[in-house]
Design an enzyme around this catalytic site. Structure first.
Site, PDB file in Angstrom:
ATOM      1  N   ARG A  71       7.470   2.902   9.694  1.00 53.23           N
ATOM      2  CA  ARG A  71       6.631   2.655   8.503  1.00 53.23           C
ATOM      3  C   ARG A  71       6.220   1.185   8.438  1.00 53.23           C
ATOM      4  O   ARG A  71       5.084   0.857   8.070  1.00 53.23           O
ATOM      5  CB  ARG A  71       7.388   3.063   7.242  1.00 53.23           C
ATOM      6  CG  ARG A  71       7.543   4.574   7.104  1.00 53.23           C
ATOM      7  CD  ARG A  71       8.370   4.947   5.888  1.00 53.23           C
ATOM      8  NE  ARG A  71       7.765   4.493   4.644  1.00 53.23           N
ATOM      9  CZ  ARG A  71       8.431   4.394   3.489  1.00 53.23           C
ATOM     10  NH1 ARG A  71       9.721   4.707   3.451  1.00 53.23           N
ATOM     11  NH2 ARG A  71       7.848   3.992   2.394  1.00 53.23           N
ATOM     12  N   ASP A 105       5.040  -1.330   0.073  1.00 49.78           N
ATOM     13  CA  ASP A 105       4.204  -1.705   1.227  1.00 49.78           C
ATOM     14  C   ASP A 105       3.738  -3.156   1.213  1.00 49.78           C
ATOM     15  O   ASP A 105       3.143  -3.635   2.177  1.00 49.78           O
ATOM     16  CB  ASP A 105       2.990  -0.751   1.332  1.00 49.78           C
ATOM     17  CG  ASP A 105       2.183  -0.696   0.024  1.00 49.78           C
ATOM     18  OD1 ASP A 105       1.732   0.418  -0.334  1.00 49.78           O
ATOM     19  OD2 ASP A 105       2.014  -1.743  -0.633  1.00 49.78           O
ATOM     20  N   HIS A 131      10.658  -1.357  -6.499  1.00 52.36           N
ATOM     21  CA  HIS A 131      11.427  -0.616  -5.488  1.00 52.36           C
ATOM     22  C   HIS A 131      11.613  -1.422  -4.207  1.00 52.36           C
ATOM     23  O   HIS A 131      11.950  -0.864  -3.168  1.00 52.36           O
ATOM     24  CB  HIS A 131      10.751   0.738  -5.185  1.00 52.36           C
ATOM     25  CG  HIS A 131      10.755   1.655  -6.369  1.00 52.36           C
ATOM     26  ND1 HIS A 131       9.914   2.739  -6.483  1.00 52.36           N
ATOM     27  CD2 HIS A 131      11.493   1.632  -7.514  1.00 52.36           C
ATOM     28  CE1 HIS A 131      10.149   3.363  -7.639  1.00 52.36           C
ATOM     29  NE2 HIS A 131      11.093   2.700  -8.280  1.00 52.36           N
ATOM     30  N   GLY A 198      -2.440   5.327 -10.075  1.00 52.68           N
ATOM     31  CA  GLY A 198      -2.013   5.998  -8.845  1.00 52.68           C
ATOM     32  C   GLY A 198      -0.549   6.340  -8.813  1.00 52.68           C
ATOM     33  O   GLY A 198       0.113   6.201  -7.780  1.00 52.68           O
ATOM     34  N   THR A 199      -0.013   6.805  -9.954  1.00 53.69           N
ATOM     35  CA  THR A 199       1.380   7.231  -9.968  1.00 53.69           C
ATOM     36  C   THR A 199       1.516   8.549 -10.719  1.00 53.69           C
ATOM     37  O   THR A 199       0.875   8.767 -11.735  1.00 53.69           O
ATOM     38  CB  THR A 199       2.316   6.160 -10.583  1.00 53.69           C
ATOM     39  OG1 THR A 199       3.666   6.652 -10.589  1.00 53.69           O
ATOM     40  CG2 THR A 199       1.906   5.777 -11.992  1.00 53.69           C
ATOM     41  N   SER A 200       2.365   9.421 -10.158  1.00 53.89           N
ATOM     42  CA  SER A 200       2.550  10.751 -10.778  1.00 53.89           C
ATOM     43  C   SER A 200       3.456  10.658 -11.994  1.00 53.89           C
ATOM     44  O   SER A 200       3.638  11.620 -12.727  1.00 53.89           O
ATOM     45  CB  SER A 200       3.165  11.707  -9.746  1.00 53.89           C
ATOM     46  OG  SER A 200       4.415  11.169  -9.315  1.00 53.89           O
ATOM     47  N   ASN A 224      -6.119   7.699 -12.214  1.00 53.69           N
ATOM     48  CA  ASN A 224      -5.412   8.612 -11.327  1.00 53.69           C
ATOM     49  C   ASN A 224      -6.344   9.723 -10.863  1.00 53.69           C
ATOM     50  O   ASN A 224      -7.322  10.051 -11.550  1.00 53.69           O
ATOM     51  CB  ASN A 224      -4.185   9.203 -12.042  1.00 53.69           C
ATOM     52  CG  ASN A 224      -3.061   9.521 -11.069  1.00 53.69           C
ATOM     53  OD1 ASN A 224      -2.570   8.657 -10.356  1.00 53.69           O
ATOM     54  ND2 ASN A 224      -2.700  10.805 -10.995  1.00 53.69           N
TER      55      ASN A 224
HETATM   56  P1  OAD Z   1       3.344  10.050  -5.931  1.00 56.16           P
HETATM   57  O1  OAD Z   1       2.989  10.494  -4.556  1.00 56.16           O
HETATM   58  O2  OAD Z   1       4.418  10.773  -6.707  1.00 56.16           O
HETATM   59  O3  OAD Z   1       2.049  10.058  -6.868  1.00 56.16           O
HETATM   60  C1  OAD Z   1       0.860   9.486  -6.430  1.00 56.16           C
HETATM   61  C2  OAD Z   1      -0.170   9.742  -7.514  1.00 56.16           C
HETATM   62  O4  OAD Z   1      -1.370   9.087  -7.122  1.00 56.16           O
HETATM   63  C3  OAD Z   1      -0.518  11.227  -7.682  1.00 56.16           C
HETATM   64  O5  OAD Z   1      -0.582  11.514  -9.068  1.00 56.16           O
HETATM   65  C4  OAD Z   1      -1.904  11.359  -7.020  1.00 56.16           C
HETATM   66  O6  OAD Z   1      -2.715  12.302  -7.696  1.00 56.16           O
HETATM   67  C5  OAD Z   1      -2.460   9.970  -7.223  1.00 56.16           C
HETATM   68  N1  OAD Z   1      -3.413   9.541  -6.211  1.00 56.16           N
HETATM   69  C6  OAD Z   1      -3.434   9.857  -4.886  1.00 56.16           C
HETATM   70  N2  OAD Z   1      -4.449   9.191  -4.274  1.00 56.16           N
HETATM   71  C7  OAD Z   1      -5.041   8.423  -5.243  1.00 56.16           C
HETATM   72  C8  OAD Z   1      -6.130   7.513  -5.253  1.00 56.16           C
HETATM   73  N3  OAD Z   1      -6.831   7.233  -4.132  1.00 56.16           N
HETATM   74  N4  OAD Z   1      -6.468   6.913  -6.412  1.00 56.16           N
HETATM   75  C9  OAD Z   1      -5.778   7.180  -7.565  1.00 56.16           C
HETATM   76  N5  OAD Z   1      -4.731   8.042  -7.630  1.00 56.16           N
HETATM   77  C10 OAD Z   1      -4.390   8.646  -6.471  1.00 56.16           C
HETATM   78  O7  OAD Z   1       3.750   8.509  -5.783  1.00 56.16           O
HETATM   79  P2  OAD Z   1       4.453   7.606  -6.878  1.00 56.16           P
HETATM   80  O8  OAD Z   1       4.087   8.010  -8.264  1.00 56.16           O
HETATM   81  O9  OAD Z   1       4.202   6.193  -6.507  1.00 56.16           O
HETATM   82  O10 OAD Z   1      10.477   6.035  -5.314  1.00 56.16           O
HETATM   83  O11 OAD Z   1       6.018   7.917  -6.643  1.00 56.16           O
HETATM   84  C11 OAD Z   1       6.918   7.166  -7.416  1.00 56.16           C
HETATM   85  C12 OAD Z   1       8.172   7.010  -6.639  1.00 56.16           C
HETATM   86  O12 OAD Z   1       8.624   8.286  -6.160  1.00 56.16           O
HETATM   87  C13 OAD Z   1       8.059   6.177  -5.371  1.00 56.16           C
HETATM   88  O13 OAD Z   1       8.069   4.801  -5.632  1.00 56.16           O
HETATM   89  C14 OAD Z   1       9.338   6.601  -4.653  1.00 56.16           C
HETATM   90  C15 OAD Z   1       9.280   8.091  -4.903  1.00 56.16           C
HETATM   91  O14 OAD Z   1      10.557   8.643  -5.054  1.00 56.16           O
HETATM   92  C16 OAD Z   1      11.389   5.347  -4.515  1.00 56.16           C
HETATM   93  O15 OAD Z   1      11.199   5.208  -3.334  1.00 56.16           O
HETATM   94  C17 OAD Z   1      12.593   4.855  -5.231  1.00 56.16           C
END
Ligand code: OAD
Length: 255
Positions: A71, A105, A131, A198-200, A224
């Protein structure tokens, strides 16, 4: 998306204190998979949870080390996208801006370091990596950071104590760096505008930050691809790709 509610533009123009929380979606347009995307190739047989945990590292340190090495290599090849640069520019226009990220990243730092704006503006802003950062490596035993190590086919060892090296990221089941989390909570609570990008919104404690901001009266803006558990409580959902929405929003507010 290029049309934004006028009230949102006015609020952003007047805002002195803005906080932004980003997740994997903010890096997706740089070519990095989000967490909920399937893994591919050799790693398809593993879920991140099977690799990103102290138990996985104890069970098979070499596998975990190699996954992060792969990665790290991939991240070295990718560049920040227009959304990262738009946030860097916002950081130089808003008097008190805090960037909080769940991403490991390092692309927000890379955007800040390479954005033209930062050369002309003295205003700087904190980037809070909740993180951790995959480009940093530390000893699993003594915690000493390592700038260089020998790749000899095994898990590299700490020059200080001989312990195994590991990525400086928060694994599942580990707690977040306390001072970083406290700074993020303070930034959320004192923000006038809180952007969730960009977070779920599935992982705590990061997912609680927009709600903490809202409880203190902040205007909450979600950017999002799709609705999330935050959407119904947000003041605005700007549905779309962050690499497109953020530059357009910057353009509409400040340029
Ligand atoms: P996710 O993969 O859970 O969510 C990504 C979100 O971004 C989703 O809601 C997608 O719909 C949205 N998305 C994807 N592409 C996009 C774009 N181009 N523009 C806008 N939105 C977009 O990732 P995170 O929410 O970051 O934790 O996950 C949170 C944490 O879960 C991570 O940090 C990790 C994981 O467990 C640790 O590693 C501790």
């Amino acid at each position: 998306m290029t049309e934004f509610p006028d009230i949102l533009l006015q609020v952003l123009r007047r805002a002195e204190r803005v906080a932004a929380l980003t997740g994997a979606g903010a890096s997706q347009e740089s070519g990095l998979r989000t967490f909920r995307d399937a893994q591919t190739g050799l790693w398809a047989q593993y879920k991140p949870e099977d690799l990103a945990s102290p138990e996985a590292f104890a069970r098979n340190p070499k596998l975990v080390w190699d996954w992060y090495a792969m990665r790290r290599e991939k991240i070295r090849e990718v560049q920040p996208n227009a959304g990262h640069y738009a946030l860097a520019e916002m950081g130089h226009r808003v008097p008190h801006f805090t960037l909080i990220t769940q991403n490991v990243d390092g692309l927000h730092r890379k955007a800040e370091e390479t954005s033209q704006v930062s050369e002309t503006c003295e205003v700087s802003y904190p980037i809070l990596e909740l993180h951790g950062n995959i480009q940093r490596v530390r000893c699993a035993e003594c915690g000493m950071y390592a700038d260089a190590w020998e790749e000899n086919g095994d898990v590299p060892r700490c020059a200080g104590c001989g312990g195994m090296l590991r990525p400086d990221v928060v694994w599942f089941g580990e707690s977040l760096p306390r001072s970083t989390l406290e700074a993020a909570v303070e930034a959320a609570r004192t923000s006038q505008v809180f952007l969730s990008i960009g977070t779920s919104g599935m992982v705590q404690p990061a997912a609680a930050l927009p709600f903490a901001a809202r409880n203190k009266g902040a205007v909450v803006v979600e950017i999002n691809l799709e609705p999330t558990p935050l959407t119904e409580k947000a003041d605005f959902l700007l549905q779309g790709k962050s690499g497109e929405v953020l530059p357009a929003l910057m353009q509409a507010v400040w340029l």
